[in-house]
Design an enzyme around this catalytic site. Structure first.
Site, PDB file in Angstrom:
ATOM      1  CE1 TYR A  92     -29.089 -72.264  92.987  1.00 36.52           C
ATOM      2  CE2 TYR A  92     -29.099 -73.612  94.835  1.00 36.52           C
ATOM      3  CZ  TYR A  92     -28.569 -72.626  94.433  1.00 36.52           C
ATOM      4  OH  TYR A  92     -27.566 -71.858  95.101  1.00 36.52           O
TER       5      TYR A  92
ATOM      6  CE  LYS B  75     -23.973 -72.388  92.441  1.00 35.42           C
ATOM      7  NZ  LYS B  75     -23.586 -71.184  91.810  1.00 35.42           N
TER       8      LYS B  75
HETATM    9  P1  NAD Z   1     -28.997 -63.811  93.924  1.00 39.17           P
HETATM   10  O1  NAD Z   1     -29.970 -64.319  93.050  1.00 39.17           O
HETATM   11  O2  NAD Z   1     -29.153 -62.755  94.998  1.00 39.17           O
HETATM   12  O3  NAD Z   1     -27.934 -62.872  92.980  1.00 39.17           O
HETATM   13  C1  NAD Z   1     -27.614 -63.640  91.687  1.00 39.17           C
HETATM   14  C2  NAD Z   1     -27.074 -62.333  90.741  1.00 39.17           C
HETATM   15  O4  NAD Z   1     -26.408 -62.773  89.549  1.00 39.17           O
HETATM   16  C3  NAD Z   1     -27.986 -61.290  90.371  1.00 39.17           C
HETATM   17  O5  NAD Z   1     -27.379 -60.070  90.614  1.00 39.17           O
HETATM   18  C4  NAD Z   1     -28.410 -61.485  89.080  1.00 39.17           C
HETATM   19  O6  NAD Z   1     -28.715 -60.307  88.196  1.00 39.17           O
HETATM   20  C5  NAD Z   1     -27.065 -62.156  88.567  1.00 39.17           C
HETATM   21  N1  NAD Z   1     -27.110 -63.028  87.328  1.00 39.17           N
HETATM   22  C6  NAD Z   1     -28.050 -63.954  87.095  1.00 39.17           C
HETATM   23  N2  NAD Z   1     -28.073 -64.458  85.816  1.00 39.17           N
HETATM   24  C7  NAD Z   1     -26.864 -63.805  85.415  1.00 39.17           C
HETATM   25  C8  NAD Z   1     -26.338 -63.978  83.959  1.00 39.17           C
HETATM   26  N3  NAD Z   1     -26.765 -64.992  83.185  1.00 39.17           N
HETATM   27  N4  NAD Z   1     -25.545 -63.115  83.591  1.00 39.17           N
HETATM   28  C9  NAD Z   1     -24.917 -62.179  84.624  1.00 39.17           C
HETATM   29  N5  NAD Z   1     -25.485 -62.045  85.797  1.00 39.17           N
HETATM   30  C10 NAD Z   1     -26.432 -62.950  86.183  1.00 39.17           C
HETATM   31  O7  NAD Z   1     -27.879 -64.856  94.498  1.00 39.17           O
HETATM   32  P2  NAD Z   1     -27.051 -65.033  95.666  1.00 39.17           P
HETATM   33  O8  NAD Z   1     -27.967 -65.442  96.981  1.00 39.17           O
HETATM   34  O9  NAD Z   1     -26.418 -63.756  96.088  1.00 39.17           O
HETATM   35  O10 NAD Z   1     -26.343 -66.043  95.342  1.00 39.17           O
HETATM   36  C11 NAD Z   1     -25.000 -65.991  94.713  1.00 39.17           C
HETATM   37  C12 NAD Z   1     -24.078 -67.159  94.476  1.00 39.17           C
HETATM   38  O11 NAD Z   1     -23.809 -67.775  95.713  1.00 39.17           O
HETATM   39  C13 NAD Z   1     -24.816 -68.284  93.547  1.00 39.17           C
HETATM   40  O12 NAD Z   1     -23.864 -68.769  92.868  1.00 39.17           O
HETATM   41  C14 NAD Z   1     -25.454 -68.951  94.552  1.00 39.17           C
HETATM   42  O13 NAD Z   1     -25.661 -70.454  94.079  1.00 39.17           O
HETATM   43  C15 NAD Z   1     -24.290 -69.000  95.822  1.00 39.17           C
HETATM   44  N6  NAD Z   1     -24.935 -69.498  97.186  1.00 39.17           N
HETATM   45  C16 NAD Z   1     -25.872 -68.876  97.600  1.00 39.17           C
HETATM   46  C17 NAD Z   1     -26.277 -69.178  98.950  1.00 39.17           C
HETATM   47  C18 NAD Z   1     -27.451 -68.361  99.507  1.00 39.17           C
HETATM   48  O14 NAD Z   1     -27.942 -68.867 100.754  1.00 39.17           O
HETATM   49  N7  NAD Z   1     -27.969 -67.420  98.945  1.00 39.17           N
HETATM   50  C19 NAD Z   1     -25.680 -70.175  99.442  1.00 39.17           C
HETATM   51  C20 NAD Z   1     -24.448 -70.755  99.161  1.00 39.17           C
HETATM   52  C21 NAD Z   1     -24.043 -70.346  97.926  1.00 39.17           C
END
Ligand code: NAD
Length: 345
Positions: A155, A159
């Site tokens: 993962y 990223k």
């Molecule tokens: P999540 O898994 O809850 O949501 C991801 C969303 O992306 C989902 O709605 C999914 O349907 C959509 N998705 C996945 N693959 C796709 C594709 N090929 N085309 C279109 N849509 C697609 O993720 P999250 O926790 O909300 O994280 C959102 C972003 O923030 C990510 O980029 C993650 O790396 C980043 N992030 C998350 C955290 C955390 O603590 N959750 C912290 C820092 C950064």
């Protein structure tokens, strides 16, 4: 702003969509609706005149080109990703395809559209990333924007790759990008395979509350609404080509976190014994990063952002939200892999 948000049916993306609409922006929500998505997360704004949903996959270049041409956004906030480290251990392919190739497709679609509009300086491509790209800290120190990249899971490696692509598109093509790297988020609508909802729901169901290893791994927790606010600030006021670390300065070991949640449940929904008695130590995640901590000096001093919610307040709000929203989480427990131990290597 007219913002094209990718991943707006996920946990953080939906918080961005709700807040952007509340702040008077227009939103085009592009989401493939994978197992991690839930359109109920944006139900509160889906009837707003400024909101449009596009069911599309960022691996599909034609769909992205059509969406840019149709909606003509001035801002992109890219959150769509495969986001669960344990799933990346069991099946890294999706992570490479969505997080790396999907980001490449989105950059190319954005660049083509931006060129067609005369390359306006006001256009923004905001890439939302994680602190996990920096690797694992020892007992001291914090990640700054200058910390060398050292990703250690499929993962975080995917990223990190996407961050490099976004910087390259700025240096090479002058695409006006900003990047953010954030620590662990928590709050309402958190998908029930992630640690905090697992703890709350297993506690409620009288099941063992699993803690990987000995529970000493430390994370820096940020309430999701504070993250969404920070993202909307960076996309408006951040300097082009610059990255901003976002964190809550709320470091807790996993064991401290789980005990805090059990303490809140003991108060809100008391039973004869403490929920903490359900804590069970299980085999650790392979390559489990020991500690993450963010130094948020840049975003605080340059943009004036600071979190509005302490971890104590945020955890209580979160627990209350899960207690009041059973119909939201119950349906998600049936989804593929949820409730099973993943990523044991
Ligand atoms: P999540 O898994 O809850 O949501 C991801 C969303 O992306 C989902 O709605 C999914 O349907 C959509 N998705 C996945 N693959 C796709 C594709 N090929 N085309 C279109 N849509 C697609 O993720 P999250 O926790 O909300 O994280 C959102 C972003 O923030 C990510 O980029 C993650 O790396 C980043 N992030 C998350 C955290 C955390 O603590 N959750 C912290 C820092 C950064």
């Amino acid at each position: 702003m007219k913002i094209l948000v990718t991943g707006g049916a996920g946990f953080i993306g939906s918080a961005v969509v709700r807040r952007a609409i509340a702040n008077g922006h227009e939103v085009v929500n592009v989401d493939a609706l994978t197992y991690a998505a839930c359109l109920e997360n944006v139900a509160a704004v889906s009837d707003s005149s400024g909101y449009v949903f596009e069911h599309a996959d960022i691996r599909d270049c034609d769909a992205l080109n059509r969406i840019f041409e149709t909606h003509k956004p001035d801002t992109v906030m890219h959150l769509a990703a495969e986001s669960h480290v344990d799933r990346s251990i069991d099946g890294p392919k999706n992570f490479i395809e969505t997080n790396i190739c999907g980001t490449f497709n989105l950059l190319e679609a954005a660049r083509k559209y931006w060129a067609s509009q005369g390359r306006p300086e006001t256009f923004r491509f905001h890439h939302v990333s994680t602190d996990e790209v920096f690797g694992s800290l020892g007992a001291t120190g914090k990640f700054t924007e200058d910390t060398p990249y050292d990703p250690r899971s499929p993962y975080s490696a995917s990223k990190a790759s996407s961050d490099h692509l976004v910087r390259a598109w700025h240096e090479t093509y002058r695409l006006p990008v900003v990047l953010t790297n954030c620590s662990n988020n928590y709050g309402p609508y958190h998908f029930p395979e992630k640690l905090i909802p697992v703890v709350i729901l297993n506690a409620l169901h009288g099941k063992p509350i699993p803690i990987y290893g000995n529970g000493s791994n430390v994370r820096d927790w940020l309430y999701v609404e504070d993250h969404a606010e920070a993202l909307l600030l960076v996309v408006r006021k951040g300097e082009i080509g610059r990255s901003y670390n976002i964190g809550g300065e709320n470091e807790l070991s996993n064991l401290e976190l789980v005990r805090a949640i059990c303490g809140i449940l003991d108060r809100l929904l008391p039973k004869t014994n403490s929920y903490a008695e359900q804590i069970t130590f299980v085999a650790d995640r392979p390559g489990h990063d020991m500690r993450y901590a963010i130094d948020p000096t840049r975003i605080r001093e340059e943009l004036g952002w600071r979190p509005s919610v302490t971890v104590e307040e945020g955890l209580e709000r979160t627990v209350r939200w899960y207690l009041e929203n059973e119909s939201w989480w119950r349906a998600l427990l049936e989804r593929d892999g949820v409730g099973h131990r993943l990523g044991v290597g």
